[in-house]
Design an enzyme around this catalytic site. Sequence first.
Site, PDB file in Angstrom:
ATOM      1  N   LYS A  64       9.487  -1.000   7.079  1.00 22.68           N
ATOM      2  CA  LYS A  64      10.889  -0.675   7.380  1.00 22.68           C
ATOM      3  C   LYS A  64      11.129   0.732   6.870  1.00 22.68           C
ATOM      4  O   LYS A  64      10.272   1.291   6.191  1.00 22.68           O
ATOM      5  CB  LYS A  64      11.829  -1.659   6.680  1.00 22.68           C
ATOM      6  CG  LYS A  64      11.530  -1.839   5.185  1.00 22.68           C
ATOM      7  CD  LYS A  64      12.468  -2.827   4.511  1.00 22.68           C
ATOM      8  CE  LYS A  64      12.082  -4.260   4.750  1.00 22.68           C
ATOM      9  NZ  LYS A  64      13.136  -5.036   5.391  1.00 22.68           N
ATOM     10  N   ARG A  65      12.292   1.326   7.175  1.00 24.62           N
ATOM     11  CA  ARG A  65      12.584   2.641   6.622  1.00 24.62           C
ATOM     12  C   ARG A  65      12.506   2.585   5.099  1.00 24.62           C
ATOM     13  O   ARG A  65      12.772   1.552   4.488  1.00 24.62           O
ATOM     14  CB  ARG A  65      13.979   3.092   7.069  1.00 24.62           C
ATOM     15  CG  ARG A  65      14.043   3.484   8.528  1.00 24.62           C
ATOM     16  CD  ARG A  65      13.189   4.699   8.831  1.00 24.62           C
ATOM     17  NE  ARG A  65      13.759   5.893   8.273  1.00 24.62           N
ATOM     18  CZ  ARG A  65      14.302   6.883   8.988  1.00 24.62           C
ATOM     19  NH1 ARG A  65      14.317   6.818  10.314  1.00 24.62           N
ATOM     20  NH2 ARG A  65      14.808   7.950   8.410  1.00 24.62           N
ATOM     21  N   LYS A  80      16.456  -0.838  -0.045  1.00 25.27           N
ATOM     22  CA  LYS A  80      15.452  -1.777   0.458  1.00 25.27           C
ATOM     23  C   LYS A  80      14.390  -2.073  -0.601  1.00 25.27           C
ATOM     24  O   LYS A  80      13.595  -2.993  -0.455  1.00 25.27           O
ATOM     25  CB  LYS A  80      14.808  -1.230   1.730  1.00 25.27           C
ATOM     26  CG  LYS A  80      15.796  -1.067   2.901  1.00 25.27           C
ATOM     27  CD  LYS A  80      15.103  -0.519   4.148  1.00 25.27           C
ATOM     28  CE  LYS A  80      16.058  -0.161   5.272  1.00 25.27           C
ATOM     29  NZ  LYS A  80      16.515  -1.330   6.050  1.00 25.27           N
ATOM     30  N   THR A  97      16.233  -6.979  10.920  1.00 22.78           N
ATOM     31  CA  THR A  97      15.695  -7.612  12.126  1.00 22.78           C
ATOM     32  C   THR A  97      14.178  -7.753  11.998  1.00 22.78           C
ATOM     33  O   THR A  97      13.585  -8.630  12.622  1.00 22.78           O
ATOM     34  CB  THR A  97      16.047  -6.796  13.387  1.00 22.78           C
ATOM     35  OG1 THR A  97      15.836  -5.411  13.091  1.00 22.78           O
ATOM     36  CG2 THR A  97      17.487  -7.006  13.796  1.00 22.78           C
ATOM     37  N   LYS A  99      11.295 -10.767  13.057  1.00 20.68           N
ATOM     38  CA  LYS A  99      10.042 -10.550  13.800  1.00 20.68           C
ATOM     39  C   LYS A  99       8.853 -11.086  13.018  1.00 20.68           C
ATOM     40  O   LYS A  99       7.927 -11.679  13.592  1.00 20.68           O
ATOM     41  CB  LYS A  99       9.868  -9.063  14.115  1.00 20.68           C
ATOM     42  CG  LYS A  99      10.983  -8.516  15.023  1.00 20.68           C
ATOM     43  CD  LYS A  99      11.026  -6.991  15.053  1.00 20.68           C
ATOM     44  CE  LYS A  99      12.356  -6.494  15.621  1.00 20.68           C
ATOM     45  NZ  LYS A  99      12.576  -5.057  15.364  1.00 20.68           N
TER      46      LYS A  99
HETATM   47  C1  GL7 Z   1      21.484  -1.196  10.306  1.00 26.21           C
HETATM   48  C2  GL7 Z   1      21.315  -2.159   9.143  1.00 26.21           C
HETATM   49  O1  GL7 Z   1      20.944  -1.471   8.004  1.00 26.21           O
HETATM   50  C3  GL7 Z   1      20.344  -3.301   9.414  1.00 26.21           C
HETATM   51  O2  GL7 Z   1      20.441  -4.235   8.368  1.00 26.21           O
HETATM   52  C4  GL7 Z   1      20.695  -3.982  10.724  1.00 26.21           C
HETATM   53  O3  GL7 Z   1      19.759  -4.993  11.016  1.00 26.21           O
HETATM   54  C5  GL7 Z   1      20.721  -2.944  11.831  1.00 26.21           C
HETATM   55  C6  GL7 Z   1      21.107  -3.536  13.160  1.00 26.21           C
HETATM   56  O4  GL7 Z   1      22.319  -4.212  13.068  1.00 26.21           O
HETATM   57  O5  GL7 Z   1      21.676  -1.923  11.527  1.00 26.21           O
HETATM   58  N1  GL7 Z   1      22.616  -0.346  10.045  1.00 26.21           N
HETATM   59  C7  GL7 Z   1      22.291   0.958  10.107  1.00 26.21           C
HETATM   60  O6  GL7 Z   1      23.055   1.912   9.950  1.00 26.21           O
HETATM   61  N2  GL7 Z   1      20.986   1.066  10.370  1.00 26.21           N
HETATM   62  C8  GL7 Z   1      20.433  -0.169  10.494  1.00 26.21           C
HETATM   63  O7  GL7 Z   1      19.282  -0.379  10.756  1.00 26.21           O
HETATM   64  C9  GL7 Z   1      20.282   2.341  10.530  1.00 26.21           C
END
Ligand code: GL7
Length: 835
Positions: A561-562, A567, A669, A673
């Site tokens: 993940k990022r 995190k 998400t 997965k």
């Molecule tokens: C994010 C949330 O951090 C992540 O938890 C979520 O699954 C996703 C999609 O709803 O949106 N919000 C956000 O700004 N980013 C995400 O990935 C970049």
Amino acid sequence: MTGILPNKPRIEDDRTGIDIDTLKRAFLDNLFYIQAKFPKVSTKNDYYMALAYTVRDRLLNRWLHTNQTYLERAPRIVAYLSAEFLMGPHLGNNLIDLGLYEPVKQAIAELGLDLNELLEQEEEPGLGNGGLGRLAACYIDSLATLEIPSVAYGIRYEYGIFDQEIKDGWQVEVTDRWLRYGNPWEVVRPESELMVKFGGHTETFIDEYGVYRVQWVPYKVVKGVPYDTPILGFKTNTANTLRLWKAEAPESFDFAVFNQGDYFGAVHQKSESENITKVLYPNDETYQGKQLRLEQQYFFVSCSLQDMIRLAKMQGVALERFHEHFAIQLNDTHPTIAIAELMRLLLDEHGFDWDRAWDITTKTFAYTNHTLLPEALERWSVAMLGGLLPRHLELIYEINSRFLDEVRIKFFEDPDRIARMSIIDESGERYVRMAHLACVGSYAINGVAELHSRLLKQTVLHDFYEMYPEKFVNVTNGVTPRRFIALSNPRLTSLITSKIGDGWLKNLGELRKLESLVDDAGFRNDFYQVKQAVKQDLADYVRANHGVEINPESIYDIQAKRIHEYKRQHLNALYIITLYNRLKANPSLDIAPRTFLFGGKAAPGYYMAKLIVKLINSIADVTNSDPDVGDRIKVVFLTDYNVKFAQRVYPAANLSEQISTAGKEASGTGNMKFSMNGALTIGTLDGANVEIREAVGAENFFLFGMTAEEVLAKKAEGYNPWDYYHGNDELKGVLDRIASGFFSHGDTELFKPLLDSLLYQDIFMVLADYQSYVECQERVDGAFRDRDNWTRMSILNAARMGHFSSDRSIRDYLSQIWKAPAVKIDVPEYSQSNG
Ligand code: GL7
């Protein structure tokens, strides 16, 4: 002219036929006529392109029939506005959707080529940062699969998310030239260009009916050119459109300037316009008040709304009914300027009065919030927004003034609310708060997991919840099983299908049927063998690309993940050092061998995230070469994590790390997965983890850490990380080991900023959750040794993830928010033509 489309695709026709011989002939034709190559001189990329065009030909029929049907029937359309679409490679996914994977594989093999190698060639469109952009991609897949008329609008960035390299353990960013070899999936529509204004000033005048009106006199105009990509549904005839806008200068030169001899000035203006869609901002979960970013947002939003109005006109839909024709979803606040833009178009360009325009606007938009992190909430300085979009600033002020009047009436004894809820933040320099504009201008507001939606109502949007409780809903995120199971895990897919048929790919709830097989030792063994084979594939990849040998018998413990402090990749790192310290103290310690795999990009300007990458790589250097460790711990940082690579990683995991501080990850998400592919989760009660745990069963989930409420309570009572440092010898040993320079060739300064942040602030409470995490990891260790029981838990994870299909999310959006019915697309069946 009617019947614009070929009536019946012919089974032997080069552009539509699907038998093996036709596929082979079509492929060679495309190689010859499109790539202008013959096999002897063709590169792998030529072959990839020839195949991509062969597949594209086969989906055009559905796409054009879909477009024609929408044009004629003028159904209600869902318009998904998103600054990011992280699509991932198209070829494999389209093959799955068309049901052509196996025939094409065979045709390619008969030509002496390997489909996997050609799939590898595709340069993915990385037009997003992470979860938010990937979610948009899953949602348009599901919209098409559910046969919902929809269009997705975004930006065609010339450079997507940077490519990541690792040099001396540090992340280095390289520009992503994804368009270098051309993009066979898009169709440019120069004839549908639109103009977007920027800057300048406004003037008032009295129109021919004696009505007071405003006219915007811009400083510059930029052209938007649409590039369309068909988005197929899985085994349906529906192929919707992803329309991405590219910015260009209206003329190639400003001839007035040119004739005065200022050639460079003229060219400069051209390149300045094109800059708008040059590059994706690589920040995930942070907002930066950069003017170019606002220009990007307004540019694509204005193009998209003008395009929708044009389409409505073509379909004979009166603008008064715009909101009946379109449901527009705002994916986060990035496209929120659309609320002011639709008002401007209706008022200034189409002559509506305020009340009518506002009524239409507020029945059109719905807003999804994706984060509670304060640093991600977008706000634009009034000065900047007013300079770039003077008319919109006036409109926002007017919207705000009317809104605040309503607040005064509803909460007449609570004047503090005015300052808190105002769209304009006036506490210091003035800012426009985009989330407030989104809440005021939308008929629905949703969070992305149950916990997140609840916290939204309790915290960041609490005032808006009290003002408009009826607007708030939850839609828990989901992911597409087509890409994340069928395409990425063909072994698991055939095992499942051999047992329960293939209905699960459209109705993921059917995976439940696997539950009854969990007591079947033969099935457990097959399931185990699938996982082992996939783990072996990843081991081969890691050997070839990272030169590290990893053991497929070990626990594949993956955090992909990022990179972000919330995190908590560093919590994972602290556990690795804990194990390492234990092994050094007791070299004969018996632990289940583990391979710690990390993947993810850090925002280029996020120093602490980059330092965490360096720490992980530094730990890897030590553990992977220490003979005392042997095969028991391996640490690998997998470079350049993207969708393509994610597809290799999810299927191979035994353990999925979802360890954010509770209350910080809106949904996640990746957690879904992994679990769909049979990984067990070690996680906090955060985001969608909560619902995943309920679905798979608490006994099949490794839970640790504080709850969101406990995190808040601890913060309130005064959290002091030093207490944890002094109170926990093992933790102290870990932090001291880093501080001693052990992982940095004796350099005691290198990781000091990270240690200081943990010891003096630790806003994400890494130290507070450390002990609980370590104990939980010990339970993982024990559980993994019981191989058969682990497989059982793994099967139950896969079997119980039906709820997390993006098809279910889209159904939730449809029933709660969009209310757009499905439309069946008729496509003539293939015919055998004998002349
Ligand atoms: C994010 C949330 O951090 C992540 O938890 C979520 O699954 C996703 C999609 O709803 O949106 N919000 C956000 O700004 N980013 C995400 O990935 C970049």
